[in-house]
Scaffold this motif. Sequence first.
Motif, PDB file in Angstrom:
ATOM      1  N   ASP A   1       1.755  -6.647  -0.696  1.00 53.85           N
ATOM      2  CA  ASP A   1       0.758  -6.273  -2.009  1.00 53.85           C
ATOM      3  C   ASP A   1       1.274  -5.424  -2.929  1.00 53.85           C
ATOM      4  O   ASP A   1       0.426  -5.001  -2.244  1.00 53.85           O
ATOM      5  CB  ASP A   1       0.283  -7.240  -1.885  1.00 53.85           C
ATOM      6  N   ILE A   2       1.674  -5.155  -3.675  1.00 59.22           N
ATOM      7  CA  ILE A   2       2.201  -3.866  -4.747  1.00 59.22           C
ATOM      8  C   ILE A   2       1.304  -4.397  -6.376  1.00 59.22           C
ATOM      9  O   ILE A   2       1.740  -5.449  -6.372  1.00 59.22           O
ATOM     10  CB  ILE A   2       3.375  -3.774  -4.101  1.00 59.22           C
ATOM     11  N   PRO A   3      -0.072  -3.591  -6.007  1.00 63.63           N
ATOM     12  CA  PRO A   3      -0.604  -3.622  -7.689  1.00 63.63           C
ATOM     13  C   PRO A   3       0.386  -3.418  -8.836  1.00 63.63           C
ATOM     14  O   PRO A   3       1.691  -2.728  -8.579  1.00 63.63           O
ATOM     15  CB  PRO A   3      -1.349  -2.334  -7.169  1.00 63.63           C
ATOM     16  N   ASN A   4       0.377  -4.269  -9.660  1.00 60.12           N
ATOM     17  CA  ASN A   4       0.579  -3.926 -10.699  1.00 60.12           C
ATOM     18  C   ASN A   4       0.714  -2.882 -11.453  1.00 60.12           C
ATOM     19  O   ASN A   4       1.324  -2.176 -12.113  1.00 60.12           O
ATOM     20  CB  ASN A   4       0.341  -4.866 -11.855  1.00 60.12           C
ATOM     21  N   GLU A   5      -0.620  -1.879 -10.564  1.00 59.98           N
ATOM     22  CA  GLU A   5      -0.661  -0.267 -11.388  1.00 59.98           C
ATOM     23  C   GLU A   5       0.463   0.297 -10.864  1.00 59.98           C
ATOM     24  O   GLU A   5       1.240   1.369 -11.853  1.00 59.98           O
ATOM     25  CB  GLU A   5      -1.745  -0.493 -10.484  1.00 59.98           C
ATOM     26  N   LEU A   6       0.877   0.399  -9.676  1.00 57.81           N
ATOM     27  CA  LEU A   6       2.652   0.763  -9.323  1.00 57.81           C
ATOM     28  C   LEU A   6       3.378   0.310 -10.373  1.00 57.81           C
ATOM     29  O   LEU A   6       3.953   1.980 -10.907  1.00 57.81           O
ATOM     30  CB  LEU A   6       2.914   0.242  -7.376  1.00 57.81           C
TER      31      LEU A   6
ATOM     32  N   SER B   1       4.465 -12.153 -13.785  1.00 57.90           N
ATOM     33  CA  SER B   1       4.134 -10.933 -13.413  1.00 57.90           C
ATOM     34  C   SER B   1       5.016 -10.026 -13.454  1.00 57.90           C
ATOM     35  O   SER B   1       5.974 -10.353 -15.046  1.00 57.90           O
ATOM     36  CB  SER B   1       4.306 -10.835 -11.781  1.00 57.90           C
TER      37      SER B   1
ATOM     38  N   ASN C   1       8.691  -7.210  -3.843  1.00 57.29           N
ATOM     39  CA  ASN C   1       8.499  -6.696  -4.844  1.00 57.29           C
ATOM     40  C   ASN C   1       8.747  -5.145  -4.097  1.00 57.29           C
ATOM     41  O   ASN C   1       9.188  -4.165  -4.925  1.00 57.29           O
ATOM     42  CB  ASN C   1       7.185  -6.357  -4.565  1.00 57.29           C
TER      43      ASN C   1
END
Length: 314
Positions: free
Chosen positions: A37-42, A2, A278
């Motif tokens: 669970d932090i999205p990759n979009e952020l 990631s 994260n």
Amino acid sequence: MSTLAPLRLLREPSNASEGNHSNATVGAGGSWCQGLDIPNELFLALGLVSLVENLLVVAAILKNRNLHSPTYYFICCLAVSDMLVSISNLAEMLFMLLLEHGVLVMRPSIVRHMDSVIDTLICSSVFSSLSFLGVIAVDRYITIFYALRYHSIMTLQRAVVTMASVWLASTVSSTVLIAYYRSNTVLLCLIGFFLFMLVLMLVLYIHMFALARHHLHSISSQQKPPTAHRGGSLKGAVTLTILLGVFFICWGPFFFHLILIVTCPTNPFCTCFFSYFNLFLILIICNSVIDPLIYAFRSQELRRTLREVVTCSW
């Protein structure tokens, strides 16, 4: 892998097995230990905002000759460091997405080589960003306490040597971190570096604030209404709180995480804290977004130049 991979290597202790990690998480206390669970979009959105902000700062400083001074060169280097954090973050995300969807096909050895290059870039930018925060604090200290001798102390040659030394030390340190990231000695050195920067900024900015407050008190004592003294002291206190508060909030949790890795790697409550890693990475990226607001955009001259850059008034 990631985003911000070299930092994610420090997610949890190397000697913590998957089973121990799961059991400790459950035993430590239920749902709040499940992490975020932090999205990759952020990560992507914050990276783009930071990239644009810091790119504008660099362009404004390069455009305006009045900003060609050691102070603004240090701010420019800080912007470049934060910009590299964003660029490397975005590059790694794009690289991994292309690999996962089969658009990009490479031999495993090439992937590992590319991964090492991006890892070095990310770690180097993180080290240099922290270092230039300290350099800017020292520069401001010299400006206030040695104002008449500032130009003889902070010459352009010394500024260039300082900037080159920071970039060189950051590159070497990041290489060592990637090679020996599972060594407690390396982690202790990294923690010591953060604590040194924190103490340095704390001492210098508090001393500067105390001097400013003393000067305001001297001026207000010669006037009937002391409102200027109270207003100036309040403004100085707010500025000091912002500078140190942002630094501690954005970087503190990550380095506290490292301290727990060294001191209590198997403790259930420490393991629970590891699950929020994260969030700590998001705070580091947020620091890259906030830095231009604190160190660059507060300058009237830079804001004027920035408007010219945005409106293409070259």
